[in-house]
Motif scaffolding. Structure first.
Motif, short mmCIF file in Angstrom:
data_model
loop_
_atom_site.label_atom_id
_atom_site.label_comp_id
_atom_site.label_asym_id
_atom_site.label_seq_id
_atom_site.Cartn_x
_atom_site.Cartn_y
_atom_site.Cartn_z
N ILE A 68 64.15 20.70 3.62
CA ILE A 68 64.54 21.90 2.61
C ILE A 68 63.37 22.80 2.76
O ILE A 68 62.51 22.76 2.99
CB ILE A 68 64.89 21.18 1.21
CG1 ILE A 68 63.54 20.78 0.67
CG2 ILE A 68 65.86 20.28 1.36
CD1 ILE A 68 63.66 20.45 -0.86
N ASN A 69 64.02 24.19 2.36
CA ASN A 69 62.94 25.17 2.22
C ASN A 69 62.03 24.97 0.94
O ASN A 69 62.39 25.10 -0.23
CB ASN A 69 63.69 26.61 1.96
CG ASN A 69 62.86 27.73 2.09
OD1 ASN A 69 61.71 27.54 2.44
ND2 ASN A 69 63.26 28.85 1.76
N PRO A 70 60.82 24.86 1.19
CA PRO A 70 59.57 24.87 0.04
C PRO A 70 59.43 26.01 -0.62
O PRO A 70 58.96 25.96 -1.89
CB PRO A 70 58.49 24.02 0.45
CG PRO A 70 58.45 24.67 2.21
CD PRO A 70 59.96 25.00 2.56
N LEU A 71 59.81 27.14 -0.21
CA LEU A 71 59.07 28.48 -0.85
C LEU A 71 59.76 28.64 -2.27
O LEU A 71 59.09 28.90 -3.11
CB LEU A 71 59.54 29.74 -0.05
CG LEU A 71 59.07 30.86 -0.22
CD1 LEU A 71 57.52 30.80 -0.41
CD2 LEU A 71 59.62 31.97 0.68
N ALA B 276 62.36 16.29 1.26
CA ALA B 276 61.47 17.19 1.11
C ALA B 276 60.27 17.38 2.29
O ALA B 276 60.27 16.55 3.22
CB ALA B 276 60.70 16.67 -0.26
N PRO B 277 59.57 18.46 2.37
CA PRO B 277 58.76 18.86 3.51
C PRO B 277 57.52 18.25 3.48
O PRO B 277 56.38 18.50 3.34
CB PRO B 277 58.65 20.35 3.34
CG PRO B 277 58.73 20.75 2.07
CD PRO B 277 59.78 19.60 1.41
N ILE B 278 57.63 16.71 3.47
CA ILE B 278 56.42 15.72 3.38
C ILE B 278 56.43 15.26 4.92
O ILE B 278 57.45 14.56 5.12
CB ILE B 278 56.39 14.81 2.33
CG1 ILE B 278 56.27 15.74 0.87
CG2 ILE B 278 55.28 13.80 2.36
CD1 ILE B 278 56.67 14.68 -0.15
N VAL B 279 55.39 15.38 5.61
CA VAL B 279 55.31 14.73 6.86
C VAL B 279 55.04 13.07 6.83
O VAL B 279 54.12 12.81 6.06
CB VAL B 279 54.05 15.51 7.85
CG1 VAL B 279 54.39 14.65 9.14
CG2 VAL B 279 54.54 16.99 7.84
#
Length: 123
Positions: free
Chosen positions: A74-77, A63-66
């Motif tokens: 992955i693409n969050p859109l 997941a796009p969590i830094v």
């Protein structure tokens, strides 16, 4: 034939979305009860949500969590769009059910064919 089975096994979420959509579509077409039609619409809506989320998913990505380490994400859109779709879907379901309640109070039935028969006799 084995290639087809391997492809279905690898992309099972697409297959599940198609099956769910067909179940909802069949429910909407074959039942005349208005509540069942709304349930069929919700099943179709869920299938579309699953399909969009499956498009955005990529194997071995996170997941796009830094968290401090550079990774591929992955693409969050698609997930963000589905959140909006969920709100619209719940609103549409609530509005449909409120209209169905009004129709039941006025006509005394939830059967769409019976409502059309009553309406044609009133004219």
């Amino acid at each position: 034939m084995i290639d087809l089975i391997n492809a279905l096994g690898k992309n099972y979420y697409y297959f599940a979305a198609i099956v769910l959509f067909l179940i909802g579509f069949h429910t909407m077409l074959t039942h005349s009860n208005l509540i069942k039609k709304v349930i069929g619409m919700n099943i179709m809506e869920t299938a579309i949500f699953l399909f969009f989320v499956a498009i955005g998913y990529i194997n071995d990505r996170s997941a796009p969590i830094v968290d401090g380490t550079p990774k591929t994400f992955i693409n969050p859109l698609p997930s963000a769009l589905i959140l909006t779709g969920l709100v619209v879907g719940v609103s549409l379901t609530a509005f449909s059910l409120s209209l169905i309640m009004k129709l039941y109070k006025y006509y005394g039935t939830l059967d769409a064919d019976e409502i059309m028969r009553i309406r044609s006799q009133e004219e």
